[in-house]
Design a protein around this motif. Structure first.
Motif, PDB file in Angstrom:
ATOM      1  N   HIS A   1      34.891  16.048  50.893  1.00  0.00           N
ATOM      2  CA  HIS A   1      35.849  15.385  50.661  1.00  0.00           C
ATOM      3  C   HIS A   1      35.851  13.895  49.843  1.00  0.00           C
ATOM      4  O   HIS A   1      36.243  13.465  48.874  1.00  0.00           O
ATOM      5  CB  HIS A   1      36.765  15.126  51.834  1.00  0.00           C
ATOM      6  CG  HIS A   1      38.055  14.261  51.638  1.00  0.00           C
ATOM      7  ND1 HIS A   1      39.158  14.854  50.740  1.00  0.00           N
ATOM      8  CD2 HIS A   1      38.443  13.334  52.153  1.00  0.00           C
ATOM      9  CE1 HIS A   1      40.225  14.127  50.816  1.00  0.00           C
ATOM     10  NE2 HIS A   1      39.948  12.955  51.601  1.00  0.00           N
ATOM     11  N   ARG A   2      34.762  13.116  50.306  1.00  0.00           N
ATOM     12  CA  ARG A   2      34.405  11.848  49.658  1.00  0.00           C
ATOM     13  C   ARG A   2      33.735  11.897  48.707  1.00  0.00           C
ATOM     14  O   ARG A   2      33.682  11.139  47.914  1.00  0.00           O
ATOM     15  CB  ARG A   2      33.658  11.161  51.104  1.00  0.00           C
ATOM     16  CG  ARG A   2      34.544  10.815  52.101  1.00  0.00           C
ATOM     17  CD  ARG A   2      33.917  10.049  53.396  1.00  0.00           C
ATOM     18  NE  ARG A   2      33.471   8.598  52.937  1.00  0.00           N
ATOM     19  CZ  ARG A   2      34.368   7.678  52.779  1.00  0.00           C
ATOM     20  NH1 ARG A   2      35.661   7.721  53.286  1.00  0.00           N
ATOM     21  NH2 ARG A   2      34.072   6.466  52.613  1.00  0.00           N
TER      22      ARG A   2
ATOM     23  N   ALA B   1      29.972  10.450  56.590  1.00  0.00           N
ATOM     24  CA  ALA B   1      29.674  11.517  57.464  1.00  0.00           C
ATOM     25  C   ALA B   1      28.459  11.484  58.150  1.00  0.00           C
ATOM     26  O   ALA B   1      28.239  12.005  59.174  1.00  0.00           O
ATOM     27  CB  ALA B   1      29.570  12.708  56.327  1.00  0.00           C
TER      28      ALA B   1
ATOM     29  N   VAL C   1      34.191  16.617  55.293  1.00  0.00           N
ATOM     30  CA  VAL C   1      34.457  15.227  55.355  1.00  0.00           C
ATOM     31  C   VAL C   1      33.396  14.841  54.171  1.00  0.00           C
ATOM     32  O   VAL C   1      33.843  13.973  53.225  1.00  0.00           O
ATOM     33  CB  VAL C   1      34.067  14.280  56.406  1.00  0.00           C
ATOM     34  CG1 VAL C   1      33.991  12.972  56.067  1.00  0.00           C
ATOM     35  CG2 VAL C   1      34.928  14.684  57.437  1.00  0.00           C
ATOM     36  N   HIS C   2      32.287  15.650  54.007  1.00  0.00           N
ATOM     37  CA  HIS C   2      31.270  14.909  53.090  1.00  0.00           C
ATOM     38  C   HIS C   2      31.976  15.395  51.752  1.00  0.00           C
ATOM     39  O   HIS C   2      31.635  14.561  50.648  1.00  0.00           O
ATOM     40  CB  HIS C   2      29.981  15.824  53.343  1.00  0.00           C
ATOM     41  CG  HIS C   2      28.997  15.218  52.331  1.00  0.00           C
ATOM     42  ND1 HIS C   2      28.561  14.110  51.876  1.00  0.00           N
ATOM     43  CD2 HIS C   2      28.148  16.286  51.462  1.00  0.00           C
ATOM     44  CE1 HIS C   2      27.619  14.200  50.930  1.00  0.00           C
ATOM     45  NE2 HIS C   2      27.373  15.572  50.753  1.00  0.00           N
TER      46      HIS C   2
ATOM     47  N   ALA D   1      36.567  13.367  61.762  1.00  0.00           N
ATOM     48  CA  ALA D   1      36.802  14.162  60.653  1.00  0.00           C
ATOM     49  C   ALA D   1      38.115  14.234  60.377  1.00  0.00           C
ATOM     50  O   ALA D   1      38.315  14.153  58.958  1.00  0.00           O
ATOM     51  CB  ALA D   1      35.862  15.426  60.865  1.00  0.00           C
TER      52      ALA D   1
ATOM     53  N   LEU E   1      39.487  11.032  58.422  1.00  0.00           N
ATOM     54  CA  LEU E   1      38.945  11.020  57.248  1.00  0.00           C
ATOM     55  C   LEU E   1      39.631  12.151  56.006  1.00  0.00           C
ATOM     56  O   LEU E   1      39.715  11.759  54.930  1.00  0.00           O
ATOM     57  CB  LEU E   1      37.380  10.993  57.124  1.00  0.00           C
ATOM     58  CG  LEU E   1      36.814   9.622  57.606  1.00  0.00           C
ATOM     59  CD1 LEU E   1      35.325   9.987  58.082  1.00  0.00           C
ATOM     60  CD2 LEU E   1      36.936   8.683  56.985  1.00  0.00           C
ATOM     61  N   LEU E   2      39.698  13.218  56.751  1.00  0.00           N
ATOM     62  CA  LEU E   2      40.138  14.233  55.897  1.00  0.00           C
ATOM     63  C   LEU E   2      41.603  14.020  55.514  1.00  0.00           C
ATOM     64  O   LEU E   2      42.122  14.287  54.329  1.00  0.00           O
ATOM     65  CB  LEU E   2      40.164  15.748  56.473  1.00  0.00           C
ATOM     66  CG  LEU E   2      38.497  16.198  56.323  1.00  0.00           C
ATOM     67  CD1 LEU E   2      38.605  17.444  57.174  1.00  0.00           C
ATOM     68  CD2 LEU E   2      38.036  16.397  54.796  1.00  0.00           C
TER      69      LEU E   2
END
Lengths: 89, 140
Positions: free
Chosen positions: B97-98, A31, B94-95, A79, A82-83
């Motif tokens: 999620h990871r 991120a 995204v943050h 994004a 990755l999601l």
């Protein structure tokens, strides 16, 4: 006066790009890297607009607008990938 | 050169310096702040504002040089001010999620990972649509 301000502006945006590069290589997370790329696009748009002011030609704004659009789409695509593991479902 | 012109030049120069400073502060925040959720603040607010100042300076400069008003810059700034919050939201997602996946490369901030929502629910990014959410077509 404008020339001095332009020199300061170029220096500021150039230094900002260098700082973004540092964050891009350093990470630590994915991120962070996406955020660094997004910020780099914003700073490059600033550089293009400053170059347009310096050259006095209005042709660089199409480039700035295109870069703003492509930068946004790129950030959203990273994004989304990755999601969801896919960009267009 | 008349007094009015030099005032306009001063205004353009001041806007360029202001914009450059804001962009620099935003990128410095990206380097300096300790966690991703804090780092999001720098580029989304300071850098966007700095670019807005540069675009206003460009509008003023072309009015000064050519005597015509241009709208290209307005287009760029409107587009940028609309998309900056959306991309920041996506990056925060995204943050989260990871973090939820337990990625070791994605460290949580000083406050730790955010707590899961109460009632056995999950974060909205991961929950299947159910009653009361926008994806629930039966309940719409």
């Amino acid at each position: 006066m404008i020339a001095g301000a332009l020199a300061f502006g170029f220096a500021a945006f150039g230094l900002a790009l260098a700082l973004n590069l540092w964050r891009l290589f350093r990470g630590p997370g994915v991120a962070d890297r996406i955020l660094a790329l997004d910020t780099m696009v914003i700073n490059v748009i600033g550089l293009i607009v400053l170059a347009g002011i310096e050259s006095g030609s209005g042709t660089s704004f199409e480039a700035a607008l295109l870069l703003a659009m492509v930068g946004f789409v790129g950030t959203v695509a990273y994004a989304k990938f990755l999601l969801r593991g896919d960009i267009i479902e | 050169m008349s007094g009015g012109t030099s005032f306009a030049e001063m205004l353009v120069a001041a806007l360029i310096v202001l914009g450059g400073s804001f962009a620099l502060v935003g990128s410095w925040g990206l380097v300096r702040l300790p966690s991703l959720m804090e780092r999001l603040h720098g580029p989304t607010k300071a850098s966007t504002l700095g670019l807005g100042a540069i675009l206003v300076a460009s509008i003023a400069w072309f009015h000064l040089v050519r005597g015509t008003w241009t709208t290209h810059e307005l287009l760029v700034s409107v587009f940028l001010f609309m998309t900056a919050p959306i991309s920041a939201n996506m990056i925060a997602k995204v943050h989260l999620h990871r973090l939820r996946q337990g990625e070791p490369s994605e460290p949580a901030g000083p406050a730790g990972a955010p707590a899961p929502p109460p009632g056995g629910a999950d974060w909205a990014t991961h929950e299947a649509p159910h009653e009361g959410t926008p994806g629930d077509f039966e309940g719409d």
